[in-house]
Structures are given as structure tokens and as C-alpha cells.
Design a protein around this motif. Structure first.
Motif, PDB file in Angstrom:
ATOM      1  N   THR A 241      53.762  54.017  45.284  1.00 21.85           N
ATOM      2  CA  THR A 241      55.020  54.703  45.070  1.00 21.85           C
ATOM      3  C   THR A 241      56.318  53.788  44.734  1.00 21.85           C
ATOM      4  O   THR A 241      57.202  53.963  43.714  1.00 21.85           O
ATOM      5  CB  THR A 241      55.521  55.571  46.324  1.00 21.85           C
ATOM      6  N   LEU A 242      56.232  52.710  45.715  1.00 23.29           N
ATOM      7  CA  LEU A 242      57.311  51.766  45.591  1.00 23.29           C
ATOM      8  C   LEU A 242      57.301  50.971  43.904  1.00 23.29           C
ATOM      9  O   LEU A 242      58.472  50.854  43.507  1.00 23.29           O
ATOM     10  CB  LEU A 242      57.213  50.709  46.619  1.00 23.29           C
ATOM     11  N   ARG A 243      56.197  50.512  43.544  1.00 26.68           N
ATOM     12  CA  ARG A 243      55.866  50.040  42.420  1.00 26.68           C
ATOM     13  C   ARG A 243      56.253  51.173  41.148  1.00 26.68           C
ATOM     14  O   ARG A 243      56.951  50.663  40.188  1.00 26.68           O
ATOM     15  CB  ARG A 243      54.432  49.810  42.306  1.00 26.68           C
ATOM     16  N   SER A 244      56.026  52.389  41.329  1.00 24.00           N
ATOM     17  CA  SER A 244      56.569  53.374  40.249  1.00 24.00           C
ATOM     18  C   SER A 244      57.695  53.426  40.338  1.00 24.00           C
ATOM     19  O   SER A 244      58.368  53.511  39.153  1.00 24.00           O
ATOM     20  CB  SER A 244      55.756  54.626  40.763  1.00 24.00           C
ATOM     21  N   VAL A 245      58.551  53.589  41.416  1.00 24.58           N
ATOM     22  CA  VAL A 245      59.924  53.740  41.394  1.00 24.58           C
ATOM     23  C   VAL A 245      60.601  52.443  40.738  1.00 24.58           C
ATOM     24  O   VAL A 245      61.622  52.644  40.166  1.00 24.58           O
ATOM     25  CB  VAL A 245      60.411  53.973  42.876  1.00 24.58           C
ATOM     26  N   SER A 246      60.132  51.208  41.247  1.00 28.93           N
ATOM     27  CA  SER A 246      60.742  49.983  40.546  1.00 28.93           C
ATOM     28  C   SER A 246      60.521  49.788  39.093  1.00 28.93           C
ATOM     29  O   SER A 246      61.295  49.272  38.598  1.00 28.93           O
ATOM     30  CB  SER A 246      60.508  48.881  41.483  1.00 28.93           C
ATOM     31  N   THR A 247      59.378  50.341  38.768  1.00 33.08           N
ATOM     32  CA  THR A 247      59.172  50.443  37.220  1.00 33.08           C
ATOM     33  C   THR A 247      60.005  51.282  36.317  1.00 33.08           C
ATOM     34  O   THR A 247      60.722  50.835  35.542  1.00 33.08           O
ATOM     35  CB  THR A 247      57.582  50.781  36.785  1.00 33.08           C
ATOM     36  N   VAL A 248      60.136  52.539  36.852  1.00 32.55           N
ATOM     37  CA  VAL A 248      61.216  53.550  36.437  1.00 32.55           C
ATOM     38  C   VAL A 248      62.564  52.962  36.277  1.00 32.55           C
ATOM     39  O   VAL A 248      63.227  53.057  35.434  1.00 32.55           O
ATOM     40  CB  VAL A 248      60.930  54.786  36.953  1.00 32.55           C
ATOM     41  N   MET A 249      63.026  52.473  37.314  1.00 29.32           N
ATOM     42  CA  MET A 249      64.178  51.989  37.557  1.00 29.32           C
ATOM     43  C   MET A 249      64.526  50.593  36.589  1.00 29.32           C
ATOM     44  O   MET A 249      65.627  50.478  36.012  1.00 29.32           O
ATOM     45  CB  MET A 249      64.581  51.421  38.998  1.00 29.32           C
ATOM     46  N   SER A 250      63.404  49.754  36.589  1.00 36.30           N
ATOM     47  CA  SER A 250      63.703  48.632  35.405  1.00 36.30           C
ATOM     48  C   SER A 250      63.844  49.337  33.987  1.00 36.30           C
ATOM     49  O   SER A 250      64.521  48.759  33.245  1.00 36.30           O
ATOM     50  CB  SER A 250      62.274  47.857  35.641  1.00 36.30           C
ATOM     51  N   PHE A 251      63.057  50.235  33.781  1.00 33.78           N
ATOM     52  CA  PHE A 251      63.113  50.872  32.282  1.00 33.78           C
ATOM     53  C   PHE A 251      64.506  51.441  31.992  1.00 33.78           C
ATOM     54  O   PHE A 251      64.993  51.184  30.803  1.00 33.78           O
ATOM     55  CB  PHE A 251      61.796  52.130  32.418  1.00 33.78           C
ATOM     56  N   PHE A 252      65.155  52.116  33.025  1.00 31.27           N
ATOM     57  CA  PHE A 252      66.333  52.648  32.830  1.00 31.27           C
ATOM     58  C   PHE A 252      67.524  51.680  32.769  1.00 31.27           C
ATOM     59  O   PHE A 252      68.236  51.630  31.912  1.00 31.27           O
ATOM     60  CB  PHE A 252      66.811  53.827  33.854  1.00 31.27           C
TER      61      PHE A 252
END
Length: 61
Positions: free
Chosen positions: A5-16
Motif C-alpha cells: 500500500t505504501l509503495r502504491s501511494v508513493s508511486t501515485v504521488m510521484s506520478f502526480f
């Protein structure tokens, strides 16, 4: 909250953040500022050269 979950959130934040940087860089409102900044390396050629320049060792020429 597990690690995936932490990896997914960090990936989405990095994308934005990446999309925001791309949007900022290609905004027409910033074109004049970037054009001026692109000419900064050539601005040094216009400065007069005095006889008080120092060499790499710190001694005057």
C-alpha cells in the motif's frame, strides 16, 4: 497498512508530482522566464575584463 500500500501511494504521488512539473515547465506563462534564463551563459561574455582577475592559486595576474 502494509508495504505494498505504501509503495502504491508513493508511486501515485510521484506520478502526480511528475505531471505537475511537466505542466509547470511547458506553461506559456513561463516561456519568457525560461528564455531569459537560457541566455544567462552568454551574459558573462558581455562583462568587461579587468586587470584584477585572479588565477586558480589566488595570485593576481
Amino acid at each position: 497498512m502494509d508495504i505494498n500500500t505504501l509503495r502504491s501511494v508513493s508511486t501515485v504521488m510521484s506520478f502526480f508530482i511528475f505531471i505537475g512539473l511537466i505542466w509547470w515547465a511547458f506553461r506559456p506563462a513561463n516561456a519568457a522566464q525560461f528564455q531569459e534564463a537560457s541566455m544567462l551563459p552568454f551574459a558573462l561574455d558581455e562583462m568587461p575584463v579587468g586587470d584584477t582577475q585572479t588565477s586558480a592559486e589566488g595570485q593576481q595576474r
